[in-house]
Write a protein that holds these residues in place. Structure first.
Motif, PDB file in Angstrom:
ATOM      1  N   LEU A  81       0.612  -1.152  -0.121  1.00  0.00           N
ATOM      2  CA  LEU A  81       0.261  -0.115   0.116  1.00  0.00           C
ATOM      3  C   LEU A  81       0.746   1.304   0.035  1.00  0.00           C
ATOM      4  CD1 LEU A  81      -3.239  -0.375   1.960  1.00  0.00           C
ATOM      5  CD2 LEU A  81      -3.028   0.003  -0.373  1.00  0.00           C
ATOM      6  N   HIS A  82       2.062   1.093   0.163  1.00  0.00           N
ATOM      7  CA  HIS A  82       2.960   2.440   0.000  1.00  0.00           C
ATOM      8  C   HIS A  82       2.988   2.857  -1.152  1.00  0.00           C
ATOM      9  CE1 HIS A  82       6.663   4.794   0.456  1.00  0.00           C
ATOM     10  NE2 HIS A  82       7.068   4.334  -0.451  1.00  0.00           N
ATOM     11  N   LEU A  83       2.371   1.991  -2.290  1.00  0.00           N
ATOM     12  CA  LEU A  83       2.228   2.561  -3.788  1.00  0.00           C
ATOM     13  C   LEU A  83       1.066   3.782  -3.614  1.00  0.00           C
ATOM     14  CD1 LEU A  83       2.199  -0.523  -6.012  1.00  0.00           C
ATOM     15  CD2 LEU A  83       3.877   1.395  -6.090  1.00  0.00           C
ATOM     16  N   ILE A 140       1.559   7.799  -4.288  1.00  0.00           N
ATOM     17  CA  ILE A 140       0.842   8.590  -5.490  1.00  0.00           C
ATOM     18  C   ILE A 140       0.163   9.714  -4.913  1.00  0.00           C
ATOM     19  CG2 ILE A 140      -1.218   8.275  -6.777  1.00  0.00           C
ATOM     20  CD1 ILE A 140      -0.447   5.456  -7.260  1.00  0.00           C
ATOM     21  N   VAL A 141      -0.202   9.462  -3.631  1.00  0.00           N
ATOM     22  CA  VAL A 141      -1.099  10.685  -2.983  1.00  0.00           C
ATOM     23  C   VAL A 141      -0.266  11.894  -2.547  1.00  0.00           C
ATOM     24  CG1 VAL A 141      -2.721  11.260  -1.185  1.00  0.00           C
ATOM     25  CG2 VAL A 141      -2.894   9.392  -2.369  1.00  0.00           C
ATOM     26  N   VAL A 167      -6.252   3.221  -9.728  1.00  0.00           N
ATOM     27  CA  VAL A 167      -4.953   2.759  -9.199  1.00  0.00           C
ATOM     28  C   VAL A 167      -5.095   1.510  -8.700  1.00  0.00           C
ATOM     29  CG1 VAL A 167      -3.195   3.457  -7.741  1.00  0.00           C
ATOM     30  CG2 VAL A 167      -4.147   5.096  -9.253  1.00  0.00           C
ATOM     31  N   LEU A 168      -6.110   1.343  -7.491  1.00  0.00           N
ATOM     32  CA  LEU A 168      -6.378   0.139  -6.755  1.00  0.00           C
ATOM     33  C   LEU A 168      -6.637  -1.013  -7.829  1.00  0.00           C
ATOM     34  CD1 LEU A 168      -8.562   1.608  -4.010  1.00  0.00           C
ATOM     35  CD2 LEU A 168      -6.038   0.825  -3.800  1.00  0.00           C
ATOM     36  N   GLY A 224      -4.452  -4.723  -8.168  1.00  0.00           N
ATOM     37  CA  GLY A 224      -5.323  -5.863  -7.919  1.00  0.00           C
ATOM     38  C   GLY A 224      -6.249  -5.851  -6.587  1.00  0.00           C
ATOM     39  N   LEU A 225      -6.810  -4.545  -6.434  1.00  0.00           N
ATOM     40  CA  LEU A 225      -7.245  -4.475  -5.114  1.00  0.00           C
ATOM     41  C   LEU A 225      -8.700  -4.051  -5.528  1.00  0.00           C
ATOM     42  CD1 LEU A 225      -4.819  -2.944  -2.826  1.00  0.00           C
ATOM     43  CD2 LEU A 225      -5.231  -5.181  -2.871  1.00  0.00           C
TER      44      LEU A 225
END
Length: 451
Positions: A248-250, A254-255, A294-295, A299-300
């Motif tokens: 989730l660091h991705l 991004i934010v 993005v999610l 794959g989320l």
């Protein structure tokens, strides 16, 4: 002379201090060179220094045995050093294979159950040793807006950051909920991220083996788990929270990207593991659509039934057991403030826990009952009391009245004589005579004992 001094200083350090020193070196190197890939780590993971420290930490976290049934008592009787030497030998010869992960279910506040994967103590030790080595490498790159399962970071800090954002005018809040996050992390994409910082193939093999560990439930392996499984990391594994943060660091990157659309619009993220909120003066729907894409690429899945965009001036929202509300001042009705209190769900959870204690411990003496109640009350107060941030006094008073009511029933059921005792000494008497902690006490947790 300088080398001799360094060697002398190192010889005087404890094993734990040497580990912390090594971790600081990894952290600094990772911070200074963002693209550097660490290639000699496995020898540290399998060293007795790290395995011994890992055992201490795993034991301190307690927890039950896994599918092999081996308990800490069994290891102590067998000999801890002998046990760790055997693990070390398996790791050195690369014959180590993780055992199945025992799946159990724990009740949630909504009546549903959350799956929890329990590796064996042996696997938890190896995972902890690996975590001790690789965590500093990734910690160096993690963003300050991430608070869950990280050294020197806490839920309290996350709550404080949300309050600061609200005070700064970021009152449009997107309360996000990811569907079964831990169960849906794609192995291949996660391993790509890990390999960007770690090139030691033996470490990568270890992590991949843990991701592929079969799940054991109802006396047999779960169909579809194991080598063929391509998604998920078991909740309950020592290394799982770190892997979840790496993935989730991705989203954090991004934010928080200063050149990205979120930063340009002044949108902030506050994340605790897989729970996060986006906060801004405005959050257009197309921004959320971009986040969702993005999610999806990761794959989320976003759970839009539970996720919601609100104006915090008009609606409340919950995060990490707290409710955030724009309230009118008690002393000055003209002055509103951000009221942060325990949520209704949290109140129900503590009430249910206390009800179970009183139901199943009704044959206990009052002294024994107080010994059971006090850690629960202490945990509640320690979590929901954040100086200068939260306002739990009203909830604490409700909790105090609830305990008073339950104690009255407890004494009545013991005997008529006991019932008369409680009517005579009351709730305050139990606090003073038996040392019960009072949730509503404003002077902290130190109360009168044996007065």
């Amino acid at each position: 002379m300088g080398e001799d001094l360094t060697k002398r200083r190192d010889s005087q350090m404890s094993e734990s201090e040497k580990i912390r020193s090594f971790q600081r070196k990894l952290y600094r190197k990772s911070k200074q060179e963002e693209g550097f890939r660490f290639y000699v780590l496995y020898d540290k993971i399998i060293s007795m220094r790290f395995l011994s420290e890992a055992y201490k930490r795993v034991k301190a976290n307690s927890g039950g045995s896994g599918v092999d049934g081996i308990r800490f008592e069994d290891i102590e009787e067998y000999g801890v050093e002998t046990y760790l030497r055997e693990i070390q030998k398996e790791l050195e010869t690369e014959t180590y294979k993780p055992n199945l992960v025992l799946r159990v279910y724990i009740p949630k506040a909504n009546g549903k159950k959350r799956p929890l994967g329990i590796p064996t103590i042996k696997d938890r030790i190896v995972q902890m040793s690996c975590k001790l080595v690789v965590e500093p490498i990734f910690e160096a790159g993690f963003k300050d807006t991430s608070y869950g399962f990280r050294p020197k970071r806490s839920a309290h800090q996350a709550i404080g950051e949300i309050k600061r954002n609200l005070r700064s005018g970021k009152t449009m809040v997107f309360d996000a909920d990811l569907s079964s996050y831990f169960d849906t992390i794609p192995h291949d994409k996660l391993m790509i991220l890990i390999a960007q910082r770690i090139s030691d193939k033996r470490v990568l093999k270890l992590i991949k083996m843990w991701l592929k560990s079969p799940i054991y439930e109802n006396g047999r392996p779960v169909k579809g788990s194991g080598k063929k499984n391509k998604i998920g990391t078991p909740q309950g594994g020592v290394i799982s929270p770190l892997l979840a943060n790496i993935y989730l660091h991705l989203v954090d990157k991004i934010v928080n990207n200063p050149d990205g659309i979120y930063a340009k619009m002044g949108i902030k993220i506050v994340r605790y593991a897989d729970d996060f909120v986006l906060m801004g003066r405005r959050i257009p729907s197309w921004v959320l659509e971009r986040l969702n894409k993005v999610l999806e690429r990761m794959g989320l899945r976003m759970n839009y039934e539970k996720s919601k965009l609100i104006d915090a001036f008009k609606e409340t929202f919950d995060f990490l057991g707290f409710t955030f509300r724009w309230s009118r001042g008690l002393k000055n009705p003209e002055k509103n403030y951000w009221n942060i209190i325990p949520s209704k769900k949290s109140m129900k959870k503590i009430a249910d826990k206390l009800r179970i204690i009183f139901r199943y411990k009704r044959h206990y003496s009052i002294v024994s009952l107080v010994d059971i109640l006090n850690p629960v009350i202490r945990g509640w107060k320690n979590y929901f009391t954040i100086p200068g941030v939260s306002y739990p006094s009203s909830a604490n008073q409700k909790l105090s009245r609830y305990i008073d009511m339950k104690l009255a029933k407890f004494f009545r059921k013991k005997s008529q004589r006991r019932g008369k005792l409680y009517s005579r000494i009351g709730y305050a008497g139990v606090i003073k005579r038996y040392g019960l902690l009072n949730p509503a006490a404003s002077s902290g947790l130190r109360l009168l004992v044996n007065g």
